[in-house]
Structure formats: structure tokens, C-alpha cells
Enzyme design. Sequence first.
Site, short mmCIF file in Angstrom:
data_model
loop_
_atom_site.label_atom_id
_atom_site.label_comp_id
_atom_site.label_asym_id
_atom_site.label_seq_id
_atom_site.Cartn_x
_atom_site.Cartn_y
_atom_site.Cartn_z
N TYR A 110 0.77 -1.35 -0.04
CA TYR A 110 0.13 0.05 0.13
C TYR A 110 0.91 1.12 0.22
O TYR A 110 1.07 2.07 0.93
CB TYR A 110 -1.03 0.04 1.24
CG TYR A 110 -2.24 0.50 0.67
CD1 TYR A 110 -3.32 0.20 -0.16
CD2 TYR A 110 -2.60 1.88 1.10
CE1 TYR A 110 -4.07 0.78 -0.66
CE2 TYR A 110 -3.84 2.67 0.88
CZ TYR A 110 -4.54 2.04 0.01
OH TYR A 110 -5.56 2.55 -0.50
N LEU A 111 1.65 1.10 -1.02
CA LEU A 111 2.72 2.26 -0.92
C LEU A 111 2.52 3.76 -1.22
O LEU A 111 1.30 4.12 -1.79
CB LEU A 111 3.67 1.89 -2.29
CG LEU A 111 4.31 0.49 -2.34
CD1 LEU A 111 5.05 0.27 -3.73
CD2 LEU A 111 5.01 0.02 -1.08
N HIS A 112 3.04 4.39 -0.38
CA HIS A 112 3.07 6.01 -0.48
C HIS A 112 4.26 6.65 -0.70
O HIS A 112 5.33 6.01 -0.88
CB HIS A 112 2.21 6.55 0.67
CG HIS A 112 3.00 6.07 1.90
ND1 HIS A 112 4.19 6.39 2.15
CD2 HIS A 112 2.56 5.32 3.04
CE1 HIS A 112 4.53 6.04 3.48
NE2 HIS A 112 3.66 5.16 3.60
N GLU A 113 4.24 7.93 -0.77
CA GLU A 113 5.59 8.52 -1.02
C GLU A 113 6.86 8.26 -0.15
O GLU A 113 8.10 8.35 -0.51
CB GLU A 113 5.30 10.18 -1.14
CG GLU A 113 4.98 10.79 -2.39
CD GLU A 113 6.08 10.39 -3.46
OE1 GLU A 113 7.18 10.66 -3.35
OE2 GLU A 113 5.60 10.12 -4.75
N HIS A 163 7.45 5.15 1.22
CA HIS A 163 8.15 4.13 0.73
C HIS A 163 8.58 4.31 -0.65
O HIS A 163 9.87 4.06 -0.96
CB HIS A 163 6.97 3.15 0.31
CG HIS A 163 6.21 2.63 1.46
ND1 HIS A 163 4.66 2.93 1.30
CD2 HIS A 163 6.45 1.62 2.49
CE1 HIS A 163 4.32 2.27 2.60
NE2 HIS A 163 5.24 1.69 3.08
N GLN A 208 12.78 6.66 8.76
CA GLN A 208 13.03 6.94 10.03
C GLN A 208 11.50 7.20 10.81
O GLN A 208 11.60 7.28 11.85
CB GLN A 208 13.85 8.54 9.94
CG GLN A 208 13.70 9.13 11.52
CD GLN A 208 14.55 8.50 12.52
OE1 GLN A 208 15.49 7.64 12.32
NE2 GLN A 208 14.42 8.82 13.61
N ASP A 259 9.62 4.79 11.60
CA ASP A 259 9.78 3.78 12.33
C ASP A 259 10.95 3.71 13.14
O ASP A 259 11.69 3.03 12.68
CB ASP A 259 9.40 2.47 11.60
CG ASP A 259 8.03 2.52 10.95
OD1 ASP A 259 7.17 2.04 11.62
OD2 ASP A 259 7.82 2.84 9.70
N SER A 298 0.49 4.10 5.59
CA SER A 298 -0.41 3.36 5.00
C SER A 298 -1.66 3.30 5.70
O SER A 298 -2.97 3.48 5.36
CB SER A 298 -0.21 1.81 4.67
OG SER A 298 1.23 1.69 4.08
P1 AMP Z 1 5.79 -0.42 6.15
O1 AMP Z 1 5.09 -0.58 4.76
O2 AMP Z 1 4.81 0.40 7.04
O3 AMP Z 1 6.27 -1.62 6.70
O4 AMP Z 1 7.01 0.66 5.86
C1 AMP Z 1 8.11 0.14 4.83
C2 AMP Z 1 9.31 0.96 5.01
O5 AMP Z 1 8.88 2.37 4.72
C3 AMP Z 1 9.81 1.20 6.64
O6 AMP Z 1 11.18 1.06 6.60
C4 AMP Z 1 9.16 2.25 7.02
O7 AMP Z 1 9.77 3.11 7.96
C5 AMP Z 1 9.15 3.18 5.90
N1 AMP Z 1 8.27 4.21 5.88
C6 AMP Z 1 7.13 4.26 5.95
N2 AMP Z 1 6.35 5.56 5.94
C7 AMP Z 1 7.15 6.50 5.82
C8 AMP Z 1 7.30 7.78 5.75
N3 AMP Z 1 6.18 8.67 5.71
N4 AMP Z 1 8.54 8.36 5.47
C9 AMP Z 1 9.69 7.70 5.12
N5 AMP Z 1 9.71 6.36 5.23
C10 AMP Z 1 8.50 5.66 5.62
#
Ligand code: AMP
Length: 283
Positions: free
Chosen positions: A32-35, A37, A148, A150, A186
Site C-alpha cells: 500500500y505504497l505511498h511517497e 516508501h 526514520q 519507524d 498506509s
Molecule cells: P511499512 O510498509 O509500513 O512496513 O514501511 C516500509 C518502510 O517504509 C519502513 O522502513 C518504513 O519506516 C518506511 N516508511 C513508512 N512511512 C514512511 C514515511 N512517511 N517516510 C519515510 N519512510 C517511511
Amino acid sequence: MKVFKTVKTIQDYIKLKKCRGSSIGFVPTMGYLHEGHLSLIRRAHKENDISVVSIFVNPTQFGPKEDYKKYPRDFKRDEKLSKQAGADLIFYPKVREIYPEGYRTYVDVKDITGTLCGASRPGHFTGVSTVVAKLFNTVQPDVAYFGQKDAQQAVVIKQMVRDINMDVKIKVMPIVREANGLAMSSRNRYLSAKERIDAPVLYESLKLARRLIKAGVQDVRSIRSQMSRIIRSKGSMRIEYISIVDKDNLKEIKRVKKDALIALAVKVGKTRLIDNIVIKGGI
Ligand code: AMP
């Protein structure tokens, strides 16, 4: 861009590429990618010969009452966005591929996983470090990119890599935010229209903390109470924690003197959001 669904096929493909001297950059995600990711994928693309994205909603990092089942998923959209951001390979396994019948091995980083998010999400970081270890063994990256956003996760992964001599460099990239300051996530899609309007108060509270520290306030209790006051001024917020800790070992500090991580988790309605900032050099 290629999509792999099994460990064996992607492992074999990457082995071949590495034999030929290609460097591998890796971005693990739950999709569920966003900016946020995409910033990591672009960086992996820029700095490596081959960039790999994994999309896997990892059941072992969710508690029994958490949102594993309803976590947003949209592979077709993720595939398109990954490609646009420069991904060469996507690893998109099924749960049974990662945790087959009889699966028994977990990676458990001690101490730093019991605080902050770990305090209210028992077992969460065991799930995270286990899946990341498995993904590293599968993808064999030279560099892996984490956000950062997380902050605790990044510290835990660095510790794991150091402790068990994994041959991968961990790069932690800045938090990408909406124009109103809300950290991209997400989970933001769960927010109601009203909650979306209120949620930027989390970043406002972090900026307030930074201003207070710059103005000479060192006492953590006072900073935390001013942060919670502005968060509570929005009706639908329930603070899980506001912590000010050493940014490397995540230990609570009483006075802000050197680099500090200010991290929070807040329930906005039913949605749990996290955010943080690092204060460089204290005052
Ligand atoms: P997730 O899909 O939530 O497990 O996130 C995957 C990776 O994307 C992890 O390393 C997160 O820390 C990073 N990430 C999630 N949201 C952001 C954001 N807003 N800015 C930068 N990195 C993010």
C-alpha cells in the site's frame, strides 16, 4: 520489472546477478505504497545496480487484536508505483511461503524492544526482526533502506545486523510528510475526514518540543506535558506514549542534553499513528 513469489526463484536470480558483480539495494515494505516508501525505492534505485522491493504484510508482527486482516492491500497499484520509482524486482510472497507448515525459528533482539512501541505491542519486534532476517537471507542485499518514521524498528534492525554479523549496510531515510505535516502512513487511509484534519497535531507537538528545547528547556517532564496538552486539545486523541530517549539506545532521559529522539504513539479514533523527530545536539 520482474515479480517473484517464491524464495527459491528470487534467491537463484539474485545469486546469478551477484556473481556477475551487481550490487543489490533492498526496500522491505508491507505494501500500500505511498511517497514515504517511494523515496526509499528511488534511493535504492539510484545507489545500486538492482533495486528490490518486498511487499509482504507480515502476520507475526501484528498482535491478535491488531489490524492484520484489514491492513490495506493493493498489489496492482504497488506494482505500478514500484516500477515508476525504479524498482527492478518485486518479491511478493504468500504467507505460507515465508512461514511454511512447521515454521519454528524467531529472531529476538533484547532490551530495546520492550520500550516505546514494544511496550504496548508485545512480540511485534520479534515478528519484524524475524521477517527482515528472512528477507535479507532471501534477497542478499548490499544495502537495505528503512524509514526514520519507524525509528525504533531502524534501531532494532541495526542492532540485529551488528549482533549476528549480517553483511548488509542499513540506511535510514527521513520521514516523508503530507503538506500539513502528517507523516505518511498506509494506516492514514483509516482516518475519517475529521481525524485527518486533527492528525497533524502530532507533528505540531513534536515541533513544539523542538522549539522548547531550542529555547533552553531541558526538563523532559515539562516538554512531555506541553506536548500532551496540545494533542489532547483535539477531542479524538488517546496518547499511548510520548517518550524522549537517547536516539541510539532508546533509553529514557531526564534532561535533553545531547541527541534525543522524541517519539510518540497516539490513537486517533481507532487508528494508531506514530511519529518522531530527532533533536540534534540537544541545546
Ligand atoms: P511499512 O510498509 O509500513 O512496513 O514501511 C516500509 C518502510 O517504509 C519502513 O522502513 C518504513 O519506516 C518506511 N516508511 C513508512 N512511512 C514512511 C514515511 N512517511 N517516510 C519515510 N519512510 C517511511
